[in-house]
Motif scaffolding. Structure first.
Motif, PDB file in Angstrom:
ATOM      1  N   SER A 107       2.852   0.416  -6.868  1.00 36.92           N
ATOM      2  CA  SER A 107       2.021   1.260  -6.007  1.00 36.92           C
ATOM      3  C   SER A 107       2.369   2.738  -6.216  1.00 36.92           C
ATOM      4  O   SER A 107       1.480   3.591  -6.225  1.00 36.92           O
ATOM      5  N   THR A 125       0.833  -1.202   0.000  1.00 34.81           N
ATOM      6  CA  THR A 125       0.000   0.000   0.000  1.00 34.81           C
ATOM      7  C   THR A 125       0.866   1.250   0.000  1.00 34.81           C
ATOM      8  O   THR A 125       1.840   1.328   0.750  1.00 34.81           O
ATOM      9  N   SER A 126       0.528   2.194  -0.867  1.00 31.01           N
ATOM     10  CA  SER A 126       1.094   3.546  -0.805  1.00 31.01           C
ATOM     11  C   SER A 126      -0.035   4.490  -0.428  1.00 31.01           C
ATOM     12  O   SER A 126      -1.157   4.330  -0.921  1.00 31.01           O
ATOM     13  N   VAL A 139      -5.538  -4.352  -7.972  1.00 30.36           N
ATOM     14  CA  VAL A 139      -5.424  -3.034  -7.306  1.00 30.36           C
ATOM     15  C   VAL A 139      -6.708  -2.620  -6.606  1.00 30.36           C
ATOM     16  O   VAL A 139      -7.812  -2.912  -7.078  1.00 30.36           O
ATOM     17  N   THR A 150      -3.586   0.168  -3.135  1.00 27.90           N
ATOM     18  CA  THR A 150      -2.998  -1.112  -2.725  1.00 27.90           C
ATOM     19  C   THR A 150      -2.827  -1.999  -3.948  1.00 27.90           C
ATOM     20  O   THR A 150      -3.755  -2.137  -4.750  1.00 27.90           O
ATOM     21  N   VAL A 151      -1.642  -2.588  -4.074  1.00 28.72           N
ATOM     22  CA  VAL A 151      -1.355  -3.484  -5.202  1.00 28.72           C
ATOM     23  C   VAL A 151      -1.112  -4.888  -4.658  1.00 28.72           C
ATOM     24  O   VAL A 151      -0.411  -5.059  -3.664  1.00 28.72           O
TER      25      VAL A 151
END
Ligand code: ADP
Ligand code: MG
Length: 366
Positions: free
Chosen positions: A314, A267-268, A336, A301-302
C-alpha cells in the motif's frame, strides 16, 4: 479530537457490522459472535470480531492477541526502548557503532522487508528513517496548526538525510541474530510494514490455537480468516473508507466493500496523518525520489493473502504514478483500488468480482 486511526477503525467496525447478511441465523449456530477492541499498540485501535463457543473462550483468544500485539509493538518501536529487549530503536542508536542482537521477530520483519524491497523495485524503503524523522517532526509540530504559518522542511535538510538511507547498508546476520546499520546517522523506520506484518503473525498464531472464524482490524490493516460462523455468510464484508467522507461521521457511507476470507485488506490514505501548508495537504507517505509526500491518490487499498505484504504494497504503490503503480501491482499479483484526488476510482480486474458495489459481490451463501 479522536485519533484519525481510531475513526478509521470505528468506521470499519460499523461497516462490518452493518453490511448485508447480518440478520440472525435461521438455524441456531454453535458459536456466537463477539467483538472487542484495545488501544496502545502501533499507535492505533485493534478490533477483533469473531465467533467462539462462549464469551470466556473469546476473551481468552482476545487476551492472547492483545499480549502478542503489545510484545510486537515493543519490538518494532523506533521511538522508545524497553527494558530487557533490543528493538528497532536500539538498532538505530547503534548505527555505525555495533551490530545489535534482536529477537527473531525483528530479524524476520527486516528480512521480509528487504526481500520485498528488491522484488518490488524499491519505493518502500525501511532505511528511510532519517528522511521520515524530519517529516515526523514537522507533522508533530504543525498538525492542527494554522496552514498560513505551517512550514515544509527545507529541501537541503531532506537531501542531506537522504544520503543516509542506503538500504544495502542494513546488515542482517541471521546466524548471529544481529542487525547492523553500517553508517552513523542511519535509522530504520518500519512504519510502512510493521503493523501489517504483526497483524498477520498474530493472526496465524491464534488461528493455530483454534480461533478460526474472525477478523482483526488494526488501523486500516484488516485480516479475515474463516467465514463468519453464522450459517449465512461465506465471506467477511470489509468496508473501504471513502477518503472524501467526513471521518467524524460514523454514518458516512463506505466507498465500497470487499468480500474476503483468508485474505488481507490494507488501506493507505492521505487523510490519516496530515497537516496543511496553505492549501497543500502534507501527509505521511513520502516519495523516496522527490522526498515529498506523494500526491497521486487520496487513498489506495491492497488485497492479498498476506497482511505484511499488503501493508508494504500500500505504501509502495502510493508513491508511484498510476501507470507504474498499476504495472507493479500486476507484476506482484496485488489486487488494488486507487482513489484519485478528483474522486475517480480505478480497480484491478481481479479485485472487481470481490467488490459489493462495483462488482455486485455479496457475502451471503448462495
Ligand atoms: P499507515 O501507517 O497509516 O497505515 P502506511 O502503511 O502507508 O500507512 O505507512 C506510512 C508510514 O510508513 C509512515 O508513517 C512512515 O513511517 C513510513 N513511510 C512513509 N513513506 C515511506 C516510504 N516511501 N518507504 C518506507 N516507509 C515509508
Ligand atoms: Mg503500508
Amino acid at each position: 479530537m479522536r485519533h484519525p486511526a481510531t475513526r478509521l477503525c470505528c468506521l470499519l467496525l460499523c461497516l462490518v457490522l452493518l453490511l448485508p447478511g447480518c440478520a440472525p441465523a435461521k438455524e441456531q449456530p454453535a458459536s456466537q459472535k463477539y467483538t472487542t477492541q484495545f488501544f496502545g499498540t502501533f499507535d492505533t485501535v485493534v478490533q477483533i470480531i469473531g465467533y467462539a463457543p462462549d464469551q470466556k473462550t473469546f476473551e481468552g483468544y482476545a487476551k492472547a492477541i492483545q499480549t502478542r500485539f503489545e510484545e510486537l509493538s515493543r519490538f518494532y518501536d523506533r521511538f522508545y526502548e524497553y527494558e530487557g529487549v533490543n528493538n528497532i530503536c536500539t538498532v538505530n542508536k547503534n548505527a555505525g557503532i555495533a551490530p545489535v542482537q534482536v529477537p527473531k521477530e525483528v530479524l524476520d520483519l527486516l528480512e521480509f522487508s528487504l526481500d520485498l524491497y528488491s522484488k518490488a523495485g524499491g519505493h518502500t524503503n525501511i532505511a528511510m528513517g532519517p528522511v521520515l524523522k524530519i517529516w515526523h517532526d514537522y507533522m508533530a509540530l504543525y498538525a492542527g496548526s494554522d496552514p498560513a504559518v505551517a512550514k515544509l522542511p527545507p529541501m537541503k535538510d531532506l537531501t542531506a538525510a537522504a544520503q543516509l538511507c542506503d538500504i544495502s547498508k542494513v546488515i542482517v546476520d541471521r546466524q548471529a541474530s544481529t542487525v547492523f546499520l553500517e553508517e552513523p546517522g542511519m535509522a530504520l523506520d518500519v512504519g510502512a510494514v510493521a503493523k501489517g506484518y504483526a497483524t498477520q503473525l498474530v493472526t496465524d498464531e491464534i488461528y493455530a490455537q483454534g480461533f478460526t472464524s474472525f477478523i482483526i482490524s488494526a488501523g486500516g490493516n484488516v485480516v479475515a480468516m474463516d467465514p463468519p460462523d453464522d450459517g449465512q455468510r461465506d465471506r467477511w464484508p470489509i468496508g473501504i473508507q471513502d477518503p472524501f467522507a467526513d471521518p467524524d461521521d460514523p454514518q458516512s457511507a463506505a466507498l465500497d466493500a470487499v468480500m474476503v476470507t483468508h485474505e488481507s485488506v490494507v488501506t493507505s490514505g492521505d487523510y490519516q496523518r496530515f497537516y496543511f501548508v496553505g492549501d497543500r495537504r502534507i501527509h505521511h507517505i513520502i516519495d523516496p525520489v522527490t522526498l515529498m509526500p506523494a500526491d497521486y491518490y487520496r487513498s489506495l487499498t491492497v488485497v492479498c493473502a498476506d497482511s505484511g505484504e499488503a501493508d508494504f504494497a500500500s505504501t509502495c504503490l502510493f508513491v508511484l504514478p498510476y501507470e507504474e503503480s498499476r504495472a507493479l501491482a500486476a507484476r506482484m499479483g496485488w489486487k488494488v483500488m486507487w482513489v484519485f484526488p478528483d474522486g475517480e476510482v480505478a480497480v484491478t480486474d481481479d479485485l472487481l468480482p470481490q467488490l459489493r458495489d462495483r462488482g455486485g459481490a455479496t457475502a451471503v451463501k448462495s
